[in-house]
Design an enzyme around this catalytic site. Structure first.
Site, short mmCIF file in Angstrom:
data_model
loop_
_atom_site.label_atom_id
_atom_site.label_comp_id
_atom_site.label_asym_id
_atom_site.label_seq_id
_atom_site.Cartn_x
_atom_site.Cartn_y
_atom_site.Cartn_z
N ASN A 1 9.96 -3.04 -7.08
CA ASN A 1 10.06 -3.20 -8.53
C ASN A 1 9.70 -1.84 -9.15
OD1 ASN A 1 9.95 -3.90 -11.19
ND2 ASN A 1 8.14 -5.23 -11.01
N LYS B 1 9.98 -0.95 -12.16
CA LYS B 1 9.51 -1.06 -13.55
C LYS B 1 10.16 0.04 -14.39
CE LYS B 1 5.36 -3.20 -11.81
NZ LYS B 1 3.95 -3.51 -11.96
N HIS C 1 8.27 -11.86 -14.58
CA HIS C 1 7.20 -10.95 -14.15
C HIS C 1 6.06 -11.04 -15.18
CE1 HIS C 1 4.98 -7.32 -13.30
NE2 HIS C 1 5.53 -7.35 -12.11
N GLU D 1 4.33 -8.91 -16.58
CA GLU D 1 4.43 -7.98 -17.71
C GLU D 1 5.40 -8.50 -18.76
OE1 GLU D 1 5.30 -4.59 -15.24
OE2 GLU D 1 3.28 -4.76 -14.41
N GLU E 1 2.13 -13.29 -7.71
CA GLU E 1 1.52 -12.01 -8.06
C GLU E 1 0.29 -12.25 -8.94
OE1 GLU E 1 4.53 -8.57 -7.92
OE2 GLU E 1 4.83 -9.57 -9.82
N GLY F 1 -1.01 -3.34 -9.97
CA GLY F 1 -1.25 -1.98 -10.43
C GLY F 1 -2.72 -1.60 -10.49
N SER G 1 -0.42 -4.63 -5.64
CA SER G 1 -0.99 -3.52 -4.86
C SER G 1 -0.67 -3.59 -3.37
CB SER G 1 -2.50 -3.41 -5.09
OG SER G 1 -2.77 -3.17 -6.46
#
Ligand code: PGA
Length: 253
Positions: A9, A11, A97, A99, A169, A175, A215
């Site tokens: 991904n 991003k 996702h 985000e 996730e 991250g 991560s």
């Protein structure tokens, strides 16, 4: 064996030139993917055509979009439809996702629509779920993820569900460099599978690939992927470094 997937991904990272060079490095590296293994690259919209072109001759390499509209077509300035993705031969699309949920207010109900529209266009949705740190600290993560699955997935038929990939996730691991332990990942993946089992039956639940994200890197991928119910990973930061992602692909079961 269930399909094992290493999904990148990107991003909102990399220029077109950097992304193109990274993919070139990956496709020219000799990695012997087995029949049940796949490498998927979720790249920014403007790079989709280049990316599809770059991987088209590589067996079991696929391109994903990072998002799509919940609407079919029409006056939705700035949006990209699943039908547009299909017309570019994009095979996968991330849906929900964390985000997108957090910064763009995507609800479980909107995500259910996105799943429908992907499936209607023959695109495999990678449905992302996972809890925030506060939820885990209150030991409510299982119920929380179960709610996400129920509200976005449970309207699907057995046949439709079989075309979905799930990515667990935990938000606190994305991250942050703080990976879930192998035990935490396996425990949640087994829970997700049992939730699917209750709704769809054993044989369907056993066929669904459940990826872990948060991560993942070359140094922890093999251990995470070795768990019984972890069928690969969805990888952000480490997917931007060719040497890292190559090792992650090689770590697939
Ligand atoms: P990360 O991101 O690997 O950088 O933690 C994973 C993701 O958000 O999909």
């Amino acid at each position: 064996m269930r399909k094992q997937i290493a999904a990148a991904n990107w991003k909102m990272n990399l220029t077109y030139q950097q992304g193109s060079a990274l993919l070139q490095t990956l496709v020219t590296t000799e990695i012997d993917l087995k029949e049940h293994q796949a490498a998927v690259f979720a790249v920014p919209f403007p790079y989709l055509e280049m990316a599809v072109d770059t991987v088209q001759h590589k067996k079991n390499y696929y391109i994903a979009a990072q998002n799509c509209s919940d609407k079919k077509s029409g006056a939705f300035t700035g949006e990209v439809s699943a039908e547009m993705l299909k017309s570019l031969n994009v095979n996968y699309c991330l849906v929900g996702h964390s985000e997108r949920r957090e910064y763009f207010g995507e609800s479980n109900a909107v995500l259910a629509e996105k799943l429908n529209i992907c499936l209607a266009n023959g695109i495999t949705p990678v449905f992302c779920c996972g809890e925030a740190l506060a939820t885990r600290e209150q030991h409510r993560q299982n119920a929380y993820v179960e709610g996400q699955l129920k509200e976005s997935l449970f309207h699907l038929s057995k046949e439709a569900l079989l075309k979905v990939v799930i990515a667990y996730e935990p938000i606190w691991a994305i991250g942050t460099g703080k990976t879930a332990s192998t035990e935490q990942a396996q425990e949640m993946h087994a829970h997700i599978r049992s939730v699917l089992k209750n709704q769809y039956g054993d044989s369907i639940a056993e066929q669904i690939s459940i990826l872990y994200g948060g991560s993942v890197k070359a140094s922890n991928a093999r251990e995470l992927f070795a768990s019984k119910d972890v069928d690969g990973g969805l990888v952000g930061g480490a997917s931007l470094i060719a040497a890292e992602f190559i090792e992650i692909i090689k770590a697939l079961k």
